[in-house]
Design a protein around this motif. Structure first.
Motif, PDB file in Angstrom:
ATOM      1  N   PHE A   1       4.385  57.479   4.027  1.00 54.07           N
ATOM      2  CA  PHE A   1       5.531  57.605   4.922  1.00 54.07           C
ATOM      3  C   PHE A   1       5.237  56.847   6.203  1.00 54.07           C
ATOM      4  O   PHE A   1       4.101  56.457   6.494  1.00 54.07           O
ATOM      5  CB  PHE A   1       5.857  59.072   5.221  1.00 54.07           C
ATOM      6  N   ARG A   2       6.274  56.645   6.986  1.00 54.71           N
ATOM      7  CA  ARG A   2       6.137  56.018   8.300  1.00 54.71           C
ATOM      8  C   ARG A   2       7.168  56.622   9.234  1.00 54.71           C
ATOM      9  O   ARG A   2       8.167  57.199   8.785  1.00 54.71           O
ATOM     10  CB  ARG A   2       6.269  54.496   8.201  1.00 54.71           C
ATOM     11  N   GLU A   3       6.929  56.476  10.507  1.00 51.63           N
ATOM     12  CA  GLU A   3       7.763  57.120  11.514  1.00 51.63           C
ATOM     13  C   GLU A   3       7.568  56.407  12.845  1.00 51.63           C
ATOM     14  O   GLU A   3       6.576  55.693  13.041  1.00 51.63           O
ATOM     15  CB  GLU A   3       7.365  58.593  11.665  1.00 51.63           C
ATOM     16  N   TYR A   4       8.519  56.602  13.735  1.00 53.24           N
ATOM     17  CA  TYR A   4       8.351  56.179  15.124  1.00 53.24           C
ATOM     18  C   TYR A   4       8.074  57.424  15.954  1.00 53.24           C
ATOM     19  O   TYR A   4       8.814  58.413  15.870  1.00 53.24           O
ATOM     20  CB  TYR A   4       9.598  55.472  15.649  1.00 53.24           C
ATOM     21  N   VAL A   5       7.013  57.362  16.716  1.00 53.68           N
ATOM     22  CA  VAL A   5       6.668  58.455  17.618  1.00 53.68           C
ATOM     23  C   VAL A   5       7.084  58.019  19.022  1.00 53.68           C
ATOM     24  O   VAL A   5       6.420  57.185  19.646  1.00 53.68           O
ATOM     25  CB  VAL A   5       5.160  58.768  17.564  1.00 53.68           C
ATOM     26  N   VAL A   6       8.209  58.542  19.498  1.00 58.37           N
ATOM     27  CA  VAL A   6       8.652  58.245  20.862  1.00 58.37           C
ATOM     28  C   VAL A   6       7.806  59.100  21.793  1.00 58.37           C
ATOM     29  O   VAL A   6       7.811  60.334  21.694  1.00 58.37           O
ATOM     30  CB  VAL A   6      10.151  58.545  21.037  1.00 58.37           C
ATOM     31  N   CYS A   7       7.066  58.456  22.688  1.00 55.93           N
ATOM     32  CA  CYS A   7       6.011  59.179  23.401  1.00 55.93           C
ATOM     33  C   CYS A   7       6.029  58.985  24.911  1.00 55.93           C
ATOM     34  O   CYS A   7       5.086  59.410  25.586  1.00 55.93           O
ATOM     35  CB  CYS A   7       4.645  58.755  22.854  1.00 55.93           C
ATOM     36  N   ASN A   8       7.067  58.372  25.453  1.00 55.40           N
ATOM     37  CA  ASN A   8       7.061  58.082  26.892  1.00 55.40           C
ATOM     38  C   ASN A   8       8.504  58.093  27.388  1.00 55.40           C
ATOM     39  O   ASN A   8       9.241  57.126  27.193  1.00 55.40           O
ATOM     40  CB  ASN A   8       6.397  56.731  27.147  1.00 55.40           C
ATOM     41  N   GLU A   9       8.906  59.182  28.023  1.00 53.44           N
ATOM     42  CA  GLU A   9      10.302  59.311  28.444  1.00 53.44           C
ATOM     43  C   GLU A   9      10.679  58.309  29.530  1.00 53.44           C
ATOM     44  O   GLU A   9      11.852  57.977  29.692  1.00 53.44           O
ATOM     45  CB  GLU A   9      10.582  60.741  28.923  1.00 53.44           C
ATOM     46  N   SER A  10       9.702  57.785  30.263  1.00 56.97           N
ATOM     47  CA  SER A  10      10.026  56.790  31.283  1.00 56.97           C
ATOM     48  C   SER A  10      10.436  55.457  30.664  1.00 56.97           C
ATOM     49  O   SER A  10      10.988  54.600  31.357  1.00 56.97           O
ATOM     50  CB  SER A  10       8.833  56.578  32.222  1.00 56.97           C
TER      51      SER A  10
END
Length: 333
Positions: free
Chosen positions: A213-222
């Motif tokens: 599997f693969r995914e995007y990890v959104v990790c920086n709200e700025s």
């Protein structure tokens, strides 16, 4: 006959003469209404070059290991979580210290002593909260495990200058970096400016991974330009995907042989084929290489039904975060 005596010019007359002639000019002085003199060649200003336009962001839903930076992402969730999102206006809430550690965090754990970027992504205060997403709603609507993630959908738009880290734990070089135009960027930039990292393209396709599997990890709200729920744009995207799936179910994917239905999606994940088949294009959009996304008629019908169950979970909302990236250094081990 006597002539009348000559009179000297009056003071007023002399003033008229002076005003008419104007003040004397120094040699080389130019009249005020004269055109400007040409600038000496050695003093001319160099022309200001036009700045190159910012490269367009890649928003193709098909993703490959050598072409993965995407600006628009989607994440499924529940109506209750959308309600909490509306109240808090905070997109990233998941913290690795709470609950079971995700495969992403466990992979970073193993590389902590090998690569400095692993420590930044795992422990930096600006990267500790995360949300998982993908480029296409249909590709994750059925979920990876036994349960689905929910019927509400959040769209995430990353900033134009955000960087995306490619993270394949089993690769010889586990980390690579791209900007939003898909151009490679030296990893030294991410190490020096971790605040520019907006997301991580995390891939699990190694020999020890039971399901690739693969995914995007959104990790920086700025580095999130905006997130939105229940908008016409989201509805339009879902309608477009429904139309695509209906077309594939009746056309290109309708009569695949059994061997093609069992073919792994991971074969096209590394790079795009020069002449992709409809099945290649299907595989390139997938996040999960599991049985639910084999393009059988029953599976395609299940994906379509799940998309039709979309719940806007309230009125349209577009929020543009004003978060700043904390510059606090990593804590000493």
């Amino acid at each position: 006959m006597r002539r009348p005596p000559r009179r000297s010019p009056t003071r007023a007359a002399w003033c008229l003469v002076v005003l008419a002639c104007g003040p004397a000019r120094d040699a080389g002085e130019r009249p005020l209404d004269a055109p400007p003199a040409p600038e000496p060649a050695n003093q001319r200003s160099a022309p200001v070059p036009d700045l190159p336009p910012r490269p367009a962001a890649r928003n193709d839903a098909a993703v490959h290991h050598d072409d993965f930076a995407r600006r628009v992402l989607y994440t499924w969730t529940t109506a209750a979580q959308v309600d909490a999102l509306r109240r808090s206006r905070r997109l990233l809430v998941a913290d690795g210290d709470v609950g079971e550690r995700s495969p992403y965090l466990r992979a970073l754990d193993r590389l902590l002593d090998v690569h400095p970027l692993a420590a930044i992504l795992r422990d930096h205060p600006g990267h500790r909260r995360r949300r998982y997403a993908w480029t296409s709603p249909f590709a994750t609507v059925l979920g990876l495990g036994e349960r689905r993630y929910g019927d509400a959908l959040v769209r995430i738009d990353l900033a134009e200058d955000a960087l995306v880290v490619g993270f394949r734990p089993h690769a010889a070089e586990p980390f690579v970096l791209e900007d939003m135009s898909g151009e490679p960027v030296d990893l030294a930039v991410a190490l020096a400016e971790p605040g520019r990292i907006g997301a991580v393209y995390h891939v699990r396709d190694g020999p020890d991974d039971p399901i690739a599997f693969r995914e995007y990890v959104v990790c920086n709200e700025s580095q999130v330009a905006a997130w939105s729920v229940a908008t016409p744009d989201i509805r339009a995207r879902l309608d477009a995907e429904l139309a695509l799936l209906e077309s594939l179910r009746r056309g290109d994917l309708a009569h695949l042989p059994p061997a093609a239905l069992r073919a792994p999606a991971t074969a096209v994940w590394p790079t795009a084929p020069r002449e992709p088949t409809p099945l290649d294009r299907w595989h390139a959009r997938l996040a999960f290489d599991n049985e639910r996304y084999r393009p059988t008629p029953a599976n395609l019908a299940a994906v379509i039904a799940a998309l039709r169950g979309y719940d806007p979970a309230g009125e349209p909302l577009v929020h543009r975060p004003e978060a700043s990236f904390p510059e606090a250094p990593l804590a000493a081990p």
